[in-house]
Scaffold this active site. Sequence first.
Site, mmCIF file in Angstrom:
data_model
loop_
_atom_site.group_PDB
_atom_site.id
_atom_site.type_symbol
_atom_site.label_atom_id
_atom_site.label_comp_id
_atom_site.label_asym_id
_atom_site.label_seq_id
_atom_site.Cartn_x
_atom_site.Cartn_y
_atom_site.Cartn_z
ATOM 1 N N LYS A 94 -13.776 9.989 5.451
ATOM 2 C CA LYS A 94 -14.771 8.934 5.262
ATOM 3 C C LYS A 94 -16.206 9.436 5.310
ATOM 4 C CE LYS A 94 -12.491 4.680 6.930
ATOM 5 N NZ LYS A 94 -12.648 3.604 7.935
ATOM 6 N N ASP B 145 -17.375 5.031 12.380
ATOM 7 C CA ASP B 145 -16.042 4.762 11.836
ATOM 8 C C ASP B 145 -15.705 5.754 10.732
ATOM 9 O OD1 ASP B 145 -13.554 3.608 11.463
ATOM 10 O OD2 ASP B 145 -14.286 1.927 10.275
ATOM 11 N N ALA C 159 -7.599 1.621 16.948
ATOM 12 C CA ALA C 159 -8.811 2.108 17.604
ATOM 13 C C ALA C 159 -9.900 1.047 17.673
ATOM 14 C CB ALA C 159 -9.333 3.350 16.890
ATOM 15 N N MET D 112 -0.377 -16.267 12.127
ATOM 16 C CA MET D 112 -1.438 -16.960 12.851
ATOM 17 C C MET D 112 -1.036 -17.030 14.319
ATOM 18 S SD MET D 112 -4.307 -18.426 13.114
ATOM 19 C CE MET D 112 -4.886 -19.036 14.693
ATOM 20 N N CYS E 51 -12.418 -15.781 14.774
ATOM 21 C CA CYS E 51 -11.761 -16.310 13.573
ATOM 22 C C CYS E 51 -12.253 -15.697 12.267
ATOM 23 C CB CYS E 51 -11.946 -17.829 13.483
ATOM 24 S SG CYS E 51 -11.599 -18.728 15.008
ATOM 25 N N THR F 274 -6.981 7.118 16.837
ATOM 26 C CA THR F 274 -5.617 6.809 16.406
ATOM 27 C C THR F 274 -5.266 7.529 15.098
ATOM 28 O OG1 THR F 274 -6.505 4.771 15.446
ATOM 29 C CG2 THR F 274 -5.388 4.600 17.576
ATOM 30 N N GLU G 39 0.797 -1.224 0.000
ATOM 31 C CA GLU G 39 0.000 0.000 0.000
ATOM 32 C C GLU G 39 0.832 1.278 0.000
ATOM 33 O OE1 GLU G 39 -2.896 -0.179 3.134
ATOM 34 O OE2 GLU G 39 -3.832 -2.002 2.332
ATOM 35 N N CYS H 68 -10.721 -12.820 9.882
ATOM 36 C CA CYS H 68 -9.661 -13.091 8.903
ATOM 37 C C CYS H 68 -10.032 -14.217 7.943
ATOM 38 C CB CYS H 68 -8.360 -13.457 9.613
ATOM 39 S SG CYS H 68 -7.586 -12.094 10.508
#
Length: 710
Positions: A352, A325, A202, A673, A630, A260, A88, A633
Site C-alpha cells: 500500500k 494503514d 487490526a 446485522m 452504524c 494481522t 474476491e 456499513c
Amino acid sequence: MKKPCIVIACIAVLFGCNLRQQPAGDVNIERIIQADEEPENWMSLGRNFMQHHHSPLSQINKDNIKSLGFAWQYETNSNRGKVNRGLEATPIVVDGVLYTSGAWSQVYAVNAKTGKEIWRYDPGVDGNYARRTCCDVINRGIQVWQGKVFIGTLDGYLIALDAATGKELWKQDTFVDREAFYTITGPPQIAKGKVVIGNAGADFGVRGYITAYDLETGDFAWRFFTVPADSTHKQADEAMKIAVPTWDANSLWQAGGGGTVWGELAYDPHLNLLYVGTGNGSPYPLWIRSPSGGENLFLSSILAIDPDDGRLVWYYQTSPGESWDHTSTANIVLADLSINGKTRKVLMQAPKNGFFYVIDRVTGKLISAEKYVPVNWADSVDTRTGKPSISNQAWYKDSPRYIFPGPVGGHSWQPMSYNPNTGLVYIPTHDIPFVYSELPGYQFAPRNINSGVITNAVPLPEHLKIYAEGWPAHEGDVLKAWDPVKQKEVWRVHLPSRFNGGVLSTSGDLVFQGTSSGYLNIYKADTGEKLNEIYTGTGMLAAPVTYTVDGEQYVAVMAGFGGSFLPIPNGATALNKYKNTGRIIAFKLGGGETPLPLPQDRVTKVPAPPDAVLEESQIRRGEDLYNQFCARCHTTMGEEHLSEIPDLSLLPKHLHDDFINIVLHGKLSFYGMAGFSDVLSQEDANAIHQFIISMQKHRYERQNTGNEIR
C-alpha cells in the site's frame, strides 16, 4: 479380455481423450513445482509456487481474442437475505474441477467445462461476525492439496474438506481470543506438510499472528505472533526479542498492536521459506500506539519463516513506525531476475505504501525500491539501509495532512501478475490520496473500530480542500505495466471506475482485468492496447484464471462487487443497472453473449416515517452514535449511493416496529446485522432511532414537495 481395453485406452489417449482417473484434488509439491508442464491446471492461487498469476497457455491470444465469449456461469447463491456480498477469491482448477470460495466462507466445486455443481459446502458462519469485519463477509480463496480443500472461515475456523465430496474431515479453532474482534478473510497456504492461516482485525484492535496445522490431522504445529504482547521478554522466541525494543514500554498494548496477516502468503519449496506480509498498526498513529516512537516491528513487514518450526529467518519492514494503514499484505511474487548481469532469487511486492520492492528472497536484503504511484509520505528508500526517508508531510499529529497514498493504498489485495515472457509486472493501482487527521480524544474501545484517525477521501469536503492545495491532481485507478529490473513504468491504462479487479496475464500476449463497472477488459501485454472488452453487468474485484479442459482453453472469474467498498457510493459500478448477482463466469473462443443479471429494483420512494415525537437533543445524540456505530456499513443516509447495505432512511414500518430487537438483540444477525447490546443501551438505540426517523421524515417531506432526488 484385457487386451481390447488396453487398445481402446491407447487409442483414446492418441485422440486426446484422457481416461486416466485422477483422485479429486490430487495436488502435491511435485505438481506445483512442475506446474508449467501442466498448463491445463491452475493448482494454487498464483498457479505455481512462484505465485505469478500468469499462465503459459496461448490458445486464446492477441490474434483471436475478439472471438472470446460466454461459455458458462455458476450462481453462488451465497447471500443471506437481500444483501448481495462481494466475491474476491482466485479459483483453483485441478483436473477439470474448479474449486473456489465465496461470501460467508462457502466453498464450491464445479465442473470446469460446464459449470455444473459437483458439491458445495456451507460452514454456517455465525452472522454476528459480520460486525467484526472491516471489509464485508468475503473470502479470498482456498487451497487444494492431496485430496483436501482447505478453507479459513470468517468466524475463525480452519476446515479441511474432502475434495471429492465436500465432506468435512477436520475443523480447528484458530482464534486465541474469541472475545476479540478477529476474523479470517484471507486464504491458507501450504508449506512443508502444514497448512498455515492468518487472520484479520487490526482496525478493531487485535494482535496479529499466523498458525500452522498438520495437513492430515489438523493438529496444532506452531504459532508466530507478528507483534509483542507487552514490553517484557516473557516471550521466549527470538523474534519477539527483536521486536520488543522497537516498541515503547508504555505502548497501548490493550489495542493489540495490529500486524494481522490477511493476504496471500508465498512458499519457496527449494529454500523451504514461507513469506508472510503483515498488516497495519492498531491504532494507526504511532504517537498514540507507541508514544516515544520506534519502528514497531513487525508491522507492515515481509517475514521469511521456516515452516518446520515457525522460526523467523529474516524480515524486512516497508513502513517503519506505520501510521497510515500502509499494510504489506499485497500478494508476494517470487521470480529469478537478471540484475546487473547476475541471476537473483527475488520476491516482489507492491504494498500500500506506494513503493515497488525487489528483495533478495534468500537473505531479505533490499535490492531496489521505487515509487510506482505518487507518494509524498516518504521521499525515497535507501537501498543501503533499506529504510525510507520519511517526509514531514507524513505526520498528522498537529494538523491534518494530505497524504499519498491513502489507506486504500497504491495497491491493495487485488493480485498483481508477473509475466516472465515480457518481464513485466501488471499492477492494479490506486492513485487516491486522503486527508488524515488524528481522532480527537481517542481512547481504545473494545468491539469497535480503533484506527484512531479520521480519513477523508477525495473529493474532499469544502473545509478540507485547503490541505490539498499545491499537490497534484489524483488519477483514480490505473492498470500499470511495471519493469521490476529497471524499476520504471512501461505502460498504463486509466480506468474510469474505482476499486477494480486483480490481474491475469498469459503467454497469449494478454492481460485480463475485471472492473467494478462490470467489464472484463483484455489488453496486449507489451503495449497495453485494449484488444477486447466483455460486459457482464456485474462488478469484479477478483483475479481471473485460465485453464483447459479437453484441449479447450477457458478464462474464469468470480463476479460480485463488495468488500470494503460494498457501502461506499460509487456511481461507476455496475450496481446502477443490475443486481449484484454473485457468480463464476467462464469464457471461451467462439462463446456467446454473456447473460446479464436482473435489473435493479431499488426502493425509490421514501416510506412514510413513524408518527413519533422527536426531540432535538435526542436526534443530535443519535447522530453521534449513528456515525460511531452504524455509518461504517450504512453510509450516509439520503445520498445517491449504490450500496448493497440498506439505506436506513428508507425503513418500512415493520422494521421500525422491531428496531430495538434488531439493533440491540440481533434479531437479524443471521443476515449480518449483529446486535449491539454490548456497547449500546436502550436509550442509545432510541436516540439512534430518533435520528433515523428525523432523516426519513425530512426526505419524506421533500419527496412530497417534489424535491427528493435519487
